[in-house]
Enzyme design. Sequence first.
Site, PDB file in Angstrom:
ATOM      1  N   GLY A   1       0.889  -1.268   0.110  1.00  0.00           N
ATOM      2  CA  GLY A   1       0.029   0.064  -0.080  1.00  0.00           C
ATOM      3  C   GLY A   1       0.818   1.227  -0.012  1.00  0.00           C
ATOM      4  O   GLY A   1       0.036   2.461   0.189  1.00  0.00           O
TER       5      GLY A   1
ATOM      6  N   TRP B   1       2.479   3.049  -2.428  1.00  0.00           N
ATOM      7  CA  TRP B   1       1.960   4.002  -3.650  1.00  0.00           C
ATOM      8  C   TRP B   1       0.470   4.498  -3.094  1.00  0.00           C
ATOM      9  O   TRP B   1       0.441   5.692  -3.331  1.00  0.00           O
ATOM     10  CB  TRP B   1       2.029   3.121  -5.066  1.00  0.00           C
ATOM     11  CG  TRP B   1       3.496   3.052  -5.569  1.00  0.00           C
ATOM     12  CD1 TRP B   1       4.638   2.981  -4.834  1.00  0.00           C
ATOM     13  CD2 TRP B   1       3.806   3.088  -6.801  1.00  0.00           C
ATOM     14  NE1 TRP B   1       5.487   2.828  -5.438  1.00  0.00           N
ATOM     15  CE2 TRP B   1       5.111   2.840  -6.814  1.00  0.00           C
ATOM     16  CE3 TRP B   1       3.215   3.189  -8.001  1.00  0.00           C
ATOM     17  CZ2 TRP B   1       5.758   2.775  -8.247  1.00  0.00           C
ATOM     18  CZ3 TRP B   1       3.888   3.144  -9.122  1.00  0.00           C
ATOM     19  CH2 TRP B   1       5.286   3.056  -9.002  1.00  0.00           C
TER      20      TRP B   1
ATOM     21  N   ASP C   1      -5.347  -5.362  -5.942  1.00  0.00           N
ATOM     22  CA  ASP C   1      -4.221  -6.621  -5.601  1.00  0.00           C
ATOM     23  C   ASP C   1      -4.968  -7.693  -5.153  1.00  0.00           C
ATOM     24  O   ASP C   1      -6.054  -7.843  -4.483  1.00  0.00           O
ATOM     25  CB  ASP C   1      -3.233  -6.342  -4.507  1.00  0.00           C
ATOM     26  CG  ASP C   1      -1.875  -6.714  -4.732  1.00  0.00           C
ATOM     27  OD1 ASP C   1      -0.990  -5.979  -4.987  1.00  0.00           O
ATOM     28  OD2 ASP C   1      -1.949  -7.947  -4.409  1.00  0.00           O
TER      29      ASP C   1
ATOM     30  N   ASP D   1      -6.838 -10.686  -8.832  1.00  0.00           N
ATOM     31  CA  ASP D   1      -5.857 -10.624  -9.476  1.00  0.00           C
ATOM     32  C   ASP D   1      -6.048  -9.669 -10.649  1.00  0.00           C
ATOM     33  O   ASP D   1      -6.937  -9.635 -11.525  1.00  0.00           O
ATOM     34  CB  ASP D   1      -5.819 -12.189 -10.358  1.00  0.00           C
ATOM     35  CG  ASP D   1      -4.608 -12.368 -11.098  1.00  0.00           C
ATOM     36  OD1 ASP D   1      -3.859 -11.413 -11.397  1.00  0.00           O
ATOM     37  OD2 ASP D   1      -4.439 -13.363 -11.778  1.00  0.00           O
TER      38      ASP D   1
ATOM     39  N   ASP E   1       3.114  -0.967  -9.757  1.00  0.00           N
ATOM     40  CA  ASP E   1       4.570  -1.144  -9.122  1.00  0.00           C
ATOM     41  C   ASP E   1       4.643  -2.709  -9.110  1.00  0.00           C
ATOM     42  O   ASP E   1       5.520  -3.284  -8.406  1.00  0.00           O
ATOM     43  CB  ASP E   1       4.689  -0.748  -8.052  1.00  0.00           C
ATOM     44  CG  ASP E   1       6.435  -0.622  -7.516  1.00  0.00           C
ATOM     45  OD1 ASP E   1       7.207  -0.568  -8.355  1.00  0.00           O
ATOM     46  OD2 ASP E   1       6.683  -1.117  -6.355  1.00  0.00           O
TER      47      ASP E   1
ATOM     48  N   LYS F   1       5.749  -0.739 -14.003  1.00  0.00           N
ATOM     49  CA  LYS F   1       7.102  -1.235 -13.682  1.00  0.00           C
ATOM     50  C   LYS F   1       7.193  -2.441 -14.734  1.00  0.00           C
ATOM     51  O   LYS F   1       6.358  -3.198 -15.075  1.00  0.00           O
ATOM     52  CB  LYS F   1       7.465  -1.784 -12.452  1.00  0.00           C
ATOM     53  CG  LYS F   1       8.622  -2.420 -12.243  1.00  0.00           C
ATOM     54  CD  LYS F   1       9.251  -2.366 -10.745  1.00  0.00           C
ATOM     55  CE  LYS F   1       8.436  -3.461  -9.955  1.00  0.00           C
ATOM     56  NZ  LYS F   1       9.070  -3.390  -8.684  1.00  0.00           N
TER      57      LYS F   1
END
Length: 200
Positions: free
Chosen positions: A51, A53, A71, A90, A112, A151
Site C-alpha cells: 500500500g 503507492w 491487489d 488478480d 508497481d 514497472k
Amino acid sequence: MNVYKRADFWAKKAAAAGYRARSVYKLAALDKKYSLLSRASRVLDLGAAPGSWTQYVLGTAAACTAVCAVDVQPIASDIQDARLQRVQGDLCAADTRARVACNAPFDLILSDAAPRTTGNRTVDTSASACLAAGVCAYVNFLSSDGGLVFKVFQGSEHLAILTHLRAHFGAVCSFKPPASRPRSCELYVVARFFRGTCGK
C-alpha cells in the site's frame, strides 16, 4: 555507498515516514519528474499491496482525489481514507477488470507490480512483460489525456511495449528512479496524454 547500504537507506527512510515499503520513493521521484498527480482526481493503483503507492497518492494529491487500489493480497487495513476503494483480486483477471470498470474513468493508472523472480533473466523479463500486458489491459479506463505508469524489466519485450503505447499516447518514455537498486533491470514506463481507445 554500496548496493545493500543504499537499499537499507531507502527502507529505513520509508519506515521512519510511516510508509509500507521503500518503493514509495520510486513513485515520489516519478511524480517529481513528470508531475503525475497534478491533475489526477481519480487514480487506479494496480498491484497495490502492501500500500505504499496508495499512501503516497492519498497523502500528496489533492484532497478530492479518489484512489482505487487493486491487489490479490489485501491492502494494509490501517490505511484508512474515505477516498480509498479496495478491490481484492488478480489484476490480470477479467472479473477484476469488470469490478474496476465501475470506478472508471481514471486520470492516472499506476502499477508497481512485479512477477515472482527466478534469477533467470530471460524468464523473469518475459514474466514481467506478461504482467505489463495485464496492466495495459486497463488503458481504456483512462480519461482523455490520462497517464499510465508501470514497472517492467528491461529487454526486447519492454521496447515492444513502448512502441505499442506510442501509437496511443502523446508522450512515452522509460525512467529508472534513484531508489531502484543499481543492478536491477527494472524500469518504469511513463505514458502521458492518452489519445483515446487503445486496441489490444
